[in-house]
Write a protein that holds these residues in place. Structure first.
Motif, PDB file in Angstrom:
ATOM      1  N   LEU A  37      -1.045   6.517 -47.638  1.00  0.00           N
ATOM      2  CA  LEU A  37      -1.913   5.350 -47.522  1.00  0.00           C
ATOM      3  C   LEU A  37      -3.275   5.800 -47.020  1.00  0.00           C
ATOM      4  CD1 LEU A  37      -2.389   2.235 -47.435  1.00  0.00           C
ATOM      5  CD2 LEU A  37      -1.476   2.293 -45.091  1.00  0.00           C
ATOM      6  N   ILE A  38      -4.329   5.564 -47.784  1.00  0.00           N
ATOM      7  CA  ILE A  38      -5.691   5.914 -47.365  1.00  0.00           C
ATOM      8  C   ILE A  38      -6.177   4.857 -46.386  1.00  0.00           C
ATOM      9  CG2 ILE A  38      -8.068   6.303 -48.122  1.00  0.00           C
ATOM     10  CD1 ILE A  38      -6.946   7.171 -50.835  1.00  0.00           C
ATOM     11  N   VAL A  39      -6.557   5.300 -45.190  1.00  0.00           N
ATOM     12  CA  VAL A  39      -6.953   4.388 -44.115  1.00  0.00           C
ATOM     13  C   VAL A  39      -8.410   4.646 -43.747  1.00  0.00           C
ATOM     14  CG1 VAL A  39      -6.500   3.633 -41.747  1.00  0.00           C
ATOM     15  CG2 VAL A  39      -4.598   4.286 -43.233  1.00  0.00           C
ATOM     16  N   ASN A  40      -9.197   3.611 -43.704  1.00  0.00           N
ATOM     17  CA  ASN A  40     -10.619   3.719 -43.388  1.00  0.00           C
ATOM     18  C   ASN A  40     -10.865   4.044 -41.923  1.00  0.00           C
ATOM     19  OD1 ASN A  40     -13.472   3.319 -43.365  1.00  0.00           O
ATOM     20  ND2 ASN A  40     -13.134   1.218 -42.692  1.00  0.00           N
ATOM     21  N   ALA A  41     -11.720   5.038 -41.687  1.00  0.00           N
ATOM     22  CA  ALA A  41     -12.177   5.370 -40.340  1.00  0.00           C
ATOM     23  C   ALA A  41     -13.698   5.370 -40.299  1.00  0.00           C
ATOM     24  CB  ALA A  41     -11.629   6.726 -39.898  1.00  0.00           C
ATOM     25  N   VAL A  98      -6.169   9.363 -43.205  1.00  0.00           N
ATOM     26  CA  VAL A  98      -7.253   8.676 -42.507  1.00  0.00           C
ATOM     27  C   VAL A  98      -8.561   9.378 -42.824  1.00  0.00           C
ATOM     28  CG1 VAL A  98      -8.106   7.882 -40.269  1.00  0.00           C
ATOM     29  CG2 VAL A  98      -5.640   8.054 -40.666  1.00  0.00           C
ATOM     30  N   VAL A  99      -9.533   8.629 -43.341  1.00  0.00           N
ATOM     31  CA  VAL A  99     -10.769   9.258 -43.799  1.00  0.00           C
ATOM     32  C   VAL A  99     -11.974   8.439 -43.354  1.00  0.00           C
ATOM     33  CG1 VAL A  99     -10.571   8.111 -46.055  1.00  0.00           C
ATOM     34  CG2 VAL A  99     -12.039  10.112 -45.830  1.00  0.00           C
ATOM     35  N   GLY A 100     -12.986   9.121 -42.830  1.00  0.00           N
ATOM     36  CA  GLY A 100     -14.193   8.413 -42.415  1.00  0.00           C
ATOM     37  C   GLY A 100     -15.121   9.301 -41.626  1.00  0.00           C
ATOM     38  N   GLY A 101     -16.246   8.703 -41.241  1.00  0.00           N
ATOM     39  CA  GLY A 101     -17.259   9.466 -40.531  1.00  0.00           C
ATOM     40  C   GLY A 101     -17.593   8.940 -39.157  1.00  0.00           C
ATOM     41  N   THR A 102     -16.815   7.956 -38.669  1.00  0.00           N
ATOM     42  CA  THR A 102     -17.074   7.424 -37.333  1.00  0.00           C
ATOM     43  C   THR A 102     -16.335   8.274 -36.306  1.00  0.00           C
ATOM     44  OG1 THR A 102     -17.422   5.186 -38.167  1.00  0.00           O
ATOM     45  CG2 THR A 102     -16.906   5.407 -35.832  1.00  0.00           C
ATOM     46  N   GLY A 103     -17.069   9.149 -35.648  1.00  0.00           N
ATOM     47  CA  GLY A 103     -16.457  10.090 -34.716  1.00  0.00           C
ATOM     48  C   GLY A 103     -15.681   9.415 -33.601  1.00  0.00           C
ATOM     49  N   LEU A 104     -16.173   8.287 -33.109  1.00  0.00           N
ATOM     50  CA  LEU A 104     -15.491   7.597 -32.020  1.00  0.00           C
ATOM     51  C   LEU A 104     -14.103   7.139 -32.458  1.00  0.00           C
ATOM     52  CD1 LEU A 104     -15.569   6.492 -29.145  1.00  0.00           C
ATOM     53  CD2 LEU A 104     -16.630   4.415 -30.048  1.00  0.00           C
ATOM     54  N   TYR A 105     -13.990   6.629 -33.669  1.00  0.00           N
ATOM     55  CA  TYR A 105     -12.681   6.221 -34.190  1.00  0.00           C
ATOM     56  C   TYR A 105     -11.729   7.423 -34.224  1.00  0.00           C
ATOM     57  CZ  TYR A 105     -14.071   1.566 -36.011  1.00  0.00           C
ATOM     58  OH  TYR A 105     -14.474   0.255 -36.156  1.00  0.00           O
ATOM     59  N   LEU A 106     -12.201   8.524 -34.768  1.00  0.00           N
ATOM     60  CA  LEU A 106     -11.339   9.674 -34.998  1.00  0.00           C
ATOM     61  C   LEU A 106     -10.945  10.372 -33.701  1.00  0.00           C
ATOM     62  CD1 LEU A 106     -13.274  10.895 -38.122  1.00  0.00           C
ATOM     63  CD2 LEU A 106     -10.905  10.091 -38.127  1.00  0.00           C
ATOM     64  N   THR A 107     -11.859  10.465 -32.753  1.00  0.00           N
ATOM     65  CA  THR A 107     -11.498  11.076 -31.479  1.00  0.00           C
ATOM     66  C   THR A 107     -10.577  10.162 -30.672  1.00  0.00           C
ATOM     67  OG1 THR A 107     -13.606  10.290 -30.533  1.00  0.00           O
ATOM     68  CG2 THR A 107     -13.523  12.564 -31.303  1.00  0.00           C
ATOM     69  N   ALA A 108     -10.795   8.849 -30.757  1.00  0.00           N
ATOM     70  CA  ALA A 108      -9.892   7.921 -30.084  1.00  0.00           C
ATOM     71  C   ALA A 108      -8.497   8.000 -30.675  1.00  0.00           C
ATOM     72  CB  ALA A 108     -10.429   6.494 -30.184  1.00  0.00           C
ATOM     73  N   LEU A 109      -8.414   8.169 -31.994  1.00  0.00           N
ATOM     74  CA  LEU A 109      -7.127   8.264 -32.667  1.00  0.00           C
ATOM     75  C   LEU A 109      -6.362   9.503 -32.232  1.00  0.00           C
ATOM     76  CD1 LEU A 109      -5.265   7.162 -34.975  1.00  0.00           C
ATOM     77  CD2 LEU A 109      -6.538   8.673 -36.522  1.00  0.00           C
ATOM     78  N   THR A 110      -7.070  10.613 -32.045  1.00  0.00           N
ATOM     79  CA  THR A 110      -6.411  11.899 -31.778  1.00  0.00           C
ATOM     80  C   THR A 110      -6.431  12.320 -30.317  1.00  0.00           C
ATOM     81  OG1 THR A 110      -8.485  13.029 -32.332  1.00  0.00           O
ATOM     82  CG2 THR A 110      -6.884  12.743 -34.098  1.00  0.00           C
ATOM     83  N   THR A 181      -6.983   7.558 -19.677  1.00  0.00           N
ATOM     84  CA  THR A 181      -6.691   7.454 -21.107  1.00  0.00           C
ATOM     85  C   THR A 181      -5.213   7.723 -21.404  1.00  0.00           C
ATOM     86  OG1 THR A 181      -8.927   8.187 -21.629  1.00  0.00           O
ATOM     87  CG2 THR A 181      -7.295   8.334 -23.387  1.00  0.00           C
ATOM     88  N   PRO A 182      -4.566   6.844 -22.176  1.00  0.00           N
ATOM     89  CA  PRO A 182      -3.159   7.062 -22.556  1.00  0.00           C
ATOM     90  C   PRO A 182      -3.042   8.093 -23.670  1.00  0.00           C
ATOM     91  CG  PRO A 182      -3.986   5.066 -23.570  1.00  0.00           C
ATOM     92  CD  PRO A 182      -5.090   5.566 -22.689  1.00  0.00           C
ATOM     93  N   PRO A 183      -1.822   8.491 -24.042  1.00  0.00           N
ATOM     94  CA  PRO A 183      -1.644   9.465 -25.130  1.00  0.00           C
ATOM     95  C   PRO A 183      -2.203   8.929 -26.442  1.00  0.00           C
ATOM     96  CG  PRO A 183       0.395   9.199 -23.883  1.00  0.00           C
ATOM     97  CD  PRO A 183      -0.543   8.116 -23.419  1.00  0.00           C
ATOM     98  N   PRO A 184      -2.608   9.831 -27.338  1.00  0.00           N
ATOM     99  CA  PRO A 184      -3.185   9.391 -28.615  1.00  0.00           C
ATOM    100  C   PRO A 184      -2.122   8.834 -29.561  1.00  0.00           C
ATOM    101  CG  PRO A 184      -2.967  11.762 -28.599  1.00  0.00           C
ATOM    102  CD  PRO A 184      -2.606  11.295 -27.210  1.00  0.00           C
ATOM    103  N   LEU A 185      -2.564   8.018 -30.517  1.00  0.00           N
ATOM    104  CA  LEU A 185      -1.655   7.508 -31.544  1.00  0.00           C
ATOM    105  C   LEU A 185      -1.142   8.638 -32.436  1.00  0.00           C
ATOM    106  CD1 LEU A 185      -3.227   4.200 -32.980  1.00  0.00           C
ATOM    107  CD2 LEU A 185      -1.149   4.444 -31.618  1.00  0.00           C
ATOM    108  N   ILE A 186      -2.028   9.545 -32.802  1.00  0.00           N
ATOM    109  CA  ILE A 186      -1.655  10.684 -33.649  1.00  0.00           C
ATOM    110  C   ILE A 186      -2.053  11.961 -32.910  1.00  0.00           C
ATOM    111  CG2 ILE A 186      -1.992  11.854 -35.844  1.00  0.00           C
ATOM    112  CD1 ILE A 186      -2.535   9.206 -37.152  1.00  0.00           C
TER     113      ILE A 186
END
Length: 297
Positions: A37-41, A98-110, A181-186
């Motif tokens: 599933l391609i997910v927008n980030a 998960v694909v995108g260019g919003t760094g805050l989204y991606l760092t929060a995810l990981t 900060t809690p553990p990341p989702l991924i």
């Protein structure tokens, strides 16, 4: 780009990169070959009012592979990185690309995201008013606690206002909240993380060509549709190029000037993305953009 045989189909795939670098083409190629599933980030592609102007996947792309979290937020709704993480959490039963260019989204995810209490509407309204005054950004930044001020981009109005609102509403600085900060989702071991890199001049040409294509495809019409409700303080109004097209529609500048300003703003945005990636995503696997790609993202 990374050959398909080097991508693990048994793990989530995260693809980051600056705007117009071709990362969405890679995501679609992987999804068609391996499933997922391609997910927008991308924080700009969430808005329902902007398809062309934010270079969201086309209807053909969406028919070729399942996509999620694109254009799913109405302009009158506030949406945060925390909201995005909650949306992603509901999709984790599937293999995600998960694909995108919003760094805050991606760092929060990981890396995880602190659970900061909601800011009352009265505080947000006061923040809007302060930011709108002359010198408001600098004064709000000066009011922040030192730890938070040292960690955020004090030239970014959205980041400064958010930090000011949290401090005002809770009495604790944003940096203090983020320390819990809690553990990341991924987690890192649960995903393959790819960072698309690109030559600066090549990317600048791609950005210019893409924006001219957007204009041919209806970007100005999208801006015209939002003109009656235009409010530069709203999240949806921060789409790159939107302020410039609105200025043209209001007869403040001619169309060539609006177009050139939008292209310059997009290049500046790409530079900010690269700075974030270099500073906060050093452990991601770098891959060179495909010069032959015709993808817009």
């Amino acid at each position: 780009m990374t050959p398909l045989h080097q991508i693990d189909p048994g793990r989530h795939l995260l693809i980051a990169g600056p705007t117009a670098s071709g990362k969405s083409a890679l995501a679609l190629t992987v999804a068609r070959a391996q499933g997922g599933l391609i997910v927008n980030a991308d924080a700009l592609q969430i808005w329902s009012c902007w398809r062309v102007l934010t270079a969201r996947p086309t209807s053909d792309d969406e028919a070729a592979a399942p996509h999620a979290l694109y254009g799913h937020v109405a302009p009158d709704v506030a949406y945060s990185v925390g909201d995005w993480l909650r949306d992603v959490a509901g999709l984790l039963h599937r293999r995600l690309i998960v694909v995108g260019g919003t760094g805050l989204y991606l760092t929060a995810l990981t890396q995880g995201l602190a659970h900061v209490p909601p800011v009352p509407p009265t505080v947000r309204a006061e923040g809007d008013a302060r930011l709108a005054t002359e010198g408001g950004l600098a004064r709000m930044a000066a009011d922040l606690d030192p730890a938070t001020r040292a960690r955020i981009d004090t030239r970014n109005p959205a980041r400064v206002q958010r930090a000011w609102e949290v401090l005002t509403a809770t009495g604790r600085g944003l940096a203090d909240w983020q320390a819990d900060t809690p553990p990341p989702l991924i987690a890192a071991h649960d995903a393959q993380r790819i960072l698309v890199t690109a030559d600066r001049d090549w990317l600048a040409d791609r950005i210019a060509g893409r924006f001219h294509a957007m204009m041919r495809q209806g970007a100005l019409e999208e801006a015209r549709a939002m003109l009656p409700s235009w409010d530069p303080a709203r999240q949806w109004a921060r789409a790159i190029g939107a302020p410039d097209l609105v200025a043209h529609l209001r007869s403040e500048i001619d169309l060539p000037t609006a177009t050139e300003r939008a292209i310059i703003a997009t290049r500046q945005y790409a530079k900010a993305q690269r700075i974030w990636f270099r500073g906060r995503m050093k452990d991601w696997q770098p891959v060179q953009a495909d010069a032959k790609s015709t993808d817009r993202n």
